[in-house]
Design an enzyme around this catalytic site. Structure first.
Site, PDB file in Angstrom:
ATOM      1  N   TRP A  95       0.861  -1.186   0.000  1.00 26.73           N
ATOM      2  CA  TRP A  95       0.000   0.000   0.000  1.00 26.73           C
ATOM      3  C   TRP A  95       0.899   1.239   0.000  1.00 26.73           C
ATOM      4  O   TRP A  95       2.056   1.177   0.428  1.00 26.73           O
ATOM      5  CB  TRP A  95      -0.956  -0.007   1.199  1.00 26.73           C
ATOM      6  CG  TRP A  95      -0.297  -0.025   2.558  1.00 26.73           C
ATOM      7  CD1 TRP A  95      -0.024  -1.120   3.329  1.00 26.73           C
ATOM      8  CD2 TRP A  95       0.187   1.118   3.307  1.00 26.73           C
ATOM      9  NE1 TRP A  95       0.594  -0.751   4.498  1.00 26.73           N
ATOM     10  CE2 TRP A  95       0.736   0.622   4.518  1.00 26.73           C
ATOM     11  CE3 TRP A  95       0.224   2.493   3.086  1.00 26.73           C
ATOM     12  CZ2 TRP A  95       1.294   1.457   5.496  1.00 26.73           C
ATOM     13  CZ3 TRP A  95       0.780   3.320   4.059  1.00 26.73           C
ATOM     14  CH2 TRP A  95       1.306   2.798   5.240  1.00 26.73           C
ATOM     15  N   GLU A 138       7.331   8.014  14.174  1.00 29.10           N
ATOM     16  CA  GLU A 138       7.554   7.409  12.849  1.00 29.10           C
ATOM     17  C   GLU A 138       8.450   8.307  11.983  1.00 29.10           C
ATOM     18  O   GLU A 138       9.283   7.818  11.226  1.00 29.10           O
ATOM     19  CB  GLU A 138       6.219   7.189  12.121  1.00 29.10           C
ATOM     20  CG  GLU A 138       5.309   6.150  12.759  1.00 29.10           C
ATOM     21  CD  GLU A 138       5.767   4.710  12.547  1.00 29.10           C
ATOM     22  OE1 GLU A 138       6.720   4.484  11.778  1.00 29.10           O
ATOM     23  OE2 GLU A 138       5.167   3.823  13.176  1.00 29.10           O
ATOM     24  N   GLU A 176       8.840   1.393   6.271  1.00 27.47           N
ATOM     25  CA  GLU A 176       8.485   2.252   7.411  1.00 27.47           C
ATOM     26  C   GLU A 176       8.240   3.702   6.978  1.00 27.47           C
ATOM     27  O   GLU A 176       7.434   4.406   7.584  1.00 27.47           O
ATOM     28  CB  GLU A 176       9.611   2.219   8.459  1.00 27.47           C
ATOM     29  CG  GLU A 176       9.668   0.944   9.272  1.00 27.47           C
ATOM     30  CD  GLU A 176       8.606   0.892  10.369  1.00 27.47           C
ATOM     31  OE1 GLU A 176       8.097   1.952  10.756  1.00 27.47           O
ATOM     32  OE2 GLU A 176       8.282  -0.216  10.821  1.00 27.47           O
ATOM     33  N   HIS A 179       4.819   5.043   6.836  1.00 23.64           N
ATOM     34  CA  HIS A 179       4.015   5.266   8.044  1.00 23.64           C
ATOM     35  C   HIS A 179       3.966   6.740   8.422  1.00 23.64           C
ATOM     36  O   HIS A 179       2.894   7.308   8.647  1.00 23.64           O
ATOM     37  CB  HIS A 179       4.562   4.448   9.222  1.00 23.64           C
ATOM     38  CG  HIS A 179       4.599   2.970   8.956  1.00 23.64           C
ATOM     39  ND1 HIS A 179       5.163   2.064   9.825  1.00 23.64           N
ATOM     40  CD2 HIS A 179       4.144   2.240   7.899  1.00 23.64           C
ATOM     41  CE1 HIS A 179       5.039   0.841   9.331  1.00 23.64           C
ATOM     42  NE2 HIS A 179       4.443   0.923   8.157  1.00 23.64           N
ATOM     43  N   GLU A 229       8.853  -3.209  17.507  1.00 30.43           N
ATOM     44  CA  GLU A 229       7.848  -3.486  16.474  1.00 30.43           C
ATOM     45  C   GLU A 229       6.550  -3.936  17.123  1.00 30.43           C
ATOM     46  O   GLU A 229       5.459  -3.558  16.693  1.00 30.43           O
ATOM     47  CB  GLU A 229       8.350  -4.539  15.486  1.00 30.43           C
ATOM     48  CG  GLU A 229       9.533  -4.100  14.646  1.00 30.43           C
ATOM     49  CD  GLU A 229       9.210  -2.997  13.634  1.00 30.43           C
ATOM     50  OE1 GLU A 229       8.057  -2.570  13.520  1.00 30.43           O
ATOM     51  OE2 GLU A 229      10.152  -2.556  12.952  1.00 30.43           O
ATOM     52  N   THR A 232       4.854  -0.867  18.660  1.00 22.95           N
ATOM     53  CA  THR A 232       4.166  -0.017  17.678  1.00 22.95           C
ATOM     54  C   THR A 232       2.935  -0.718  17.116  1.00 22.95           C
ATOM     55  O   THR A 232       1.927  -0.076  16.836  1.00 22.95           O
ATOM     56  CB  THR A 232       5.098   0.400  16.522  1.00 22.95           C
ATOM     57  OG1 THR A 232       5.820  -0.738  16.086  1.00 22.95           O
ATOM     58  CG2 THR A 232       6.056   1.483  16.941  1.00 22.95           C
ATOM     59  N   ASP A 261       1.690  -3.629   9.151  1.00 27.75           N
ATOM     60  CA  ASP A 261       3.120  -3.615   8.776  1.00 27.75           C
ATOM     61  C   ASP A 261       3.999  -3.910   9.990  1.00 27.75           C
ATOM     62  O   ASP A 261       4.970  -4.668   9.905  1.00 27.75           O
ATOM     63  CB  ASP A 261       3.527  -2.212   8.276  1.00 27.75           C
ATOM     64  CG  ASP A 261       3.364  -2.052   6.772  1.00 27.75           C
ATOM     65  OD1 ASP A 261       2.826  -2.963   6.125  1.00 27.75           O
ATOM     66  OD2 ASP A 261       3.775  -0.984   6.261  1.00 27.75           O
ATOM     67  N   GLU A 262       3.667  -3.258  11.102  1.00 29.16           N
ATOM     68  CA  GLU A 262       4.492  -3.430  12.319  1.00 29.16           C
ATOM     69  C   GLU A 262       4.489  -4.899  12.737  1.00 29.16           C
ATOM     70  O   GLU A 262       5.501  -5.434  13.170  1.00 29.16           O
ATOM     71  CB  GLU A 262       3.978  -2.557  13.474  1.00 29.16           C
ATOM     72  CG  GLU A 262       3.744  -1.082  13.154  1.00 29.16           C
ATOM     73  CD  GLU A 262       5.001  -0.291  12.842  1.00 29.16           C
ATOM     74  OE1 GLU A 262       6.057  -0.884  12.569  1.00 29.16           O
ATOM     75  OE2 GLU A 262       4.904   0.964  12.859  1.00 29.16           O
ATOM     76  N   HIS A 265       6.844  -6.790  10.588  1.00 29.64           N
ATOM     77  CA  HIS A 265       8.228  -6.485  10.991  1.00 29.64           C
ATOM     78  C   HIS A 265       8.578  -7.184  12.311  1.00 29.64           C
ATOM     79  O   HIS A 265       9.700  -7.651  12.500  1.00 29.64           O
ATOM     80  CB  HIS A 265       8.416  -4.971  11.137  1.00 29.64           C
ATOM     81  CG  HIS A 265       8.278  -4.229   9.841  1.00 29.64           C
ATOM     82  ND1 HIS A 265       8.062  -2.870   9.771  1.00 29.64           N
ATOM     83  CD2 HIS A 265       8.330  -4.666   8.555  1.00 29.64           C
ATOM     84  CE1 HIS A 265       7.981  -2.517   8.493  1.00 29.64           C
ATOM     85  NE2 HIS A 265       8.140  -3.587   7.739  1.00 29.64           N
TER      86      HIS A 265
HETATM   87 FE   LIG Z   1       8.013  -0.552  12.797  1.00 29.97          FE
HETATM   88 FE   LIG Z   2       6.313   2.239  11.783  1.00 29.68          FE
END
Ligand SMILES: [Fe+2]
Ligand SMILES: [Fe+2]
Length: 396
Positions: A95, A138, A176, A179, A229, A232, A261-262, A265
């Site tokens: 995305w 971020e 990242e 974000h 991670e 977050t 996403d976090e 990760h």
């Molecule tokens: Fe992250």
């Molecule tokens: Fe992030």
């Protein structure tokens, strides 16, 4: 990334205002280790004084990992290619911030912006304090890429190195980067925050850096990033939940997509540490105990807006009160990681390794107990103004 637990779960340590010489120092935990330069000492205009970071960290430990251990990380290069690089998403499948924002090239742009602003009107100011804090965290991404490249044996030696570690670090950074972009643009369009103050805070923060206490060791570094991670993931998940409760489903989607996403990760970093436990259980349990003794400091702990010397602690308090990131979350993350890495089942450790194992496996309940006591003792604090929301007062 997220918040400083020091401020959250040991409120008595979050005092400011002690002085050594002419320099005002930060919390008692770091009072011998960091310096605040008030804005008056940062004049770089006519006087041509050298720029100094608004927050300085002293007593930093470097290169604590024995040099021979670097070889271990070189030997894991192929493993990382097969197991870690597959957790990155191809850019074409990722995305992008523009997918969740009014499209400036579309006919309906102005209407979409009006709708976004109408939705955000229903959200209380205190929520925006937390969302801004998360966004600023971020946006200090250059610091985190720098941090990863401090780690011996895995750093990107050239800026375009083709080791698996370096490829990961660059692609992780690139993922990242979306974000901060997405949250920044969303907040800009909402009209709810003082963007100049927010932008200043980002500049101050990147100028100060961070002090993750990872000592150039990838053992400590990857334990730190595993924790972060997850932290977050938790905090963006909670801002998503609250946005939904306030009726802003689009903002909930924004925070939710970042949280996803976090999570991915987190999967990557915890997998690296799992591998380290497999190949070097003693070294890794020492690393985990060491990081937990020092406490995981949050990436934006040196945050400053040019006005509030307690900004990070105040932001953390609001996040704690709204349930976006709390002392309980800190203990839960530790417990999650201990179980994820099956720390209790480790066998064949040295005497010291066994001690470290005991310490880590019994720590979460102790943190919770300390937190409960601190909460019981905590006095009601008066509301404080946040420059990010035009100096409106927010309860801590
Ligand atoms: Fe992250
Ligand atoms: Fe992030």
């Amino acid at each position: 990334m997220a918040l400083n637990m020091n401020a959250v779960y040991v409120p008595s340590q979050a005092k400011f205002g002690s002085f050594i010489g002419s320099k005002q120092l930060r919390s008692s935990r770091v009072c011998m280790a960091s310096t605040i330069h008030p804005p008056s000492s940062m004049k770089t205009g006519n006087k041509k004084e050298p720029f100094v970071p608004p927050r300085e960290v002293h007593l930093q430990i470097t290169h604590s990992m024995p040099p021979e251990k670097r070889e271990l990380f070189h030997s894991l290069n192929d493993w990382a290619e097969k197991e870690i690089l597959v957790l990155l998403k191809p850019v074409e499948k990722c995305w992008q911030p523009n997918d969740f924002l009014p499209d400036p090239a579309s006919e309906g742009f102005e209407d979409q912006v009006r709708e976004l602003r109408a939705r955000s009107k229903e959200i209380p100011d205190e929520y925006f304090v937390v969302l801004v804090g998360d966004m600023i965290t971020e946006e200090a991404l250059p610091t985190y890429q720098t941090m990863l490249n401090t780690l011996d044996g895995v750093r990107d030696e050239t800026g375009a190195s083709l080791t698996s570690w370096a490829v990961w670090t660059r692609a992780w950074t690139a993922e990242e980067n979306r974000h901060g972009d997405l949250l920044n643009k969303y907040l800009y369009l909402s009209g709810r925050v003082d963007m100049r103050q927010v932008e200043k805070t980002i500049q101050y923060l990147i100028g100060s850096g961070m002090d993750p206490k990872t000592e150039n060791s990838p053992y400590l570094g990857f334990i730190y990033t595993s924790f972060q991670e997850r932290a977050t993931f938790v905090s963006h998940g909670n801002t998503a939940r609250l946005a939904k409760e306030h009726g802003d489903l689009k903002l909930a989607q924004v925070c939710g997509i970042i949280a996803a996403d976090e999570k991915r990760h987190e999967t990557a970093y915890t997998k690296i540490v799992e591998k380290l436990f497999e190949v070097d259980p003693d070294g890794t349990i020492h690393g985990l105990a060491d990081m937990m003794r020092k406490k995981i400091s949050m990436p934006a702990h040196l945050m400053y807006d040019g006005k509030d010397d307690n900004l990070f602690d105040n932001f953390s308090s609001v996040a704690q009160r709204l349930g976006v990131y709390t002392a309980k979350d800190y203990a839960d993350i530790l417990e999650f990681l201990v179980s994820r890495w099956e720390v209790e089942k480790l066998t064949g450790l040295s005497g010291e390794g066994n001690k470290a194992q005991d310490y880590v496996c019994t720590l979460a309940p102790r943190i919770r107990k300390l937190e409960e006591r601190a909460q019981a003792r905590a006095k009601e604090r008066s509301p404080v103004p946040f420059s990010w929301i035009f100096n409106k007062q927010i309860k801590l």
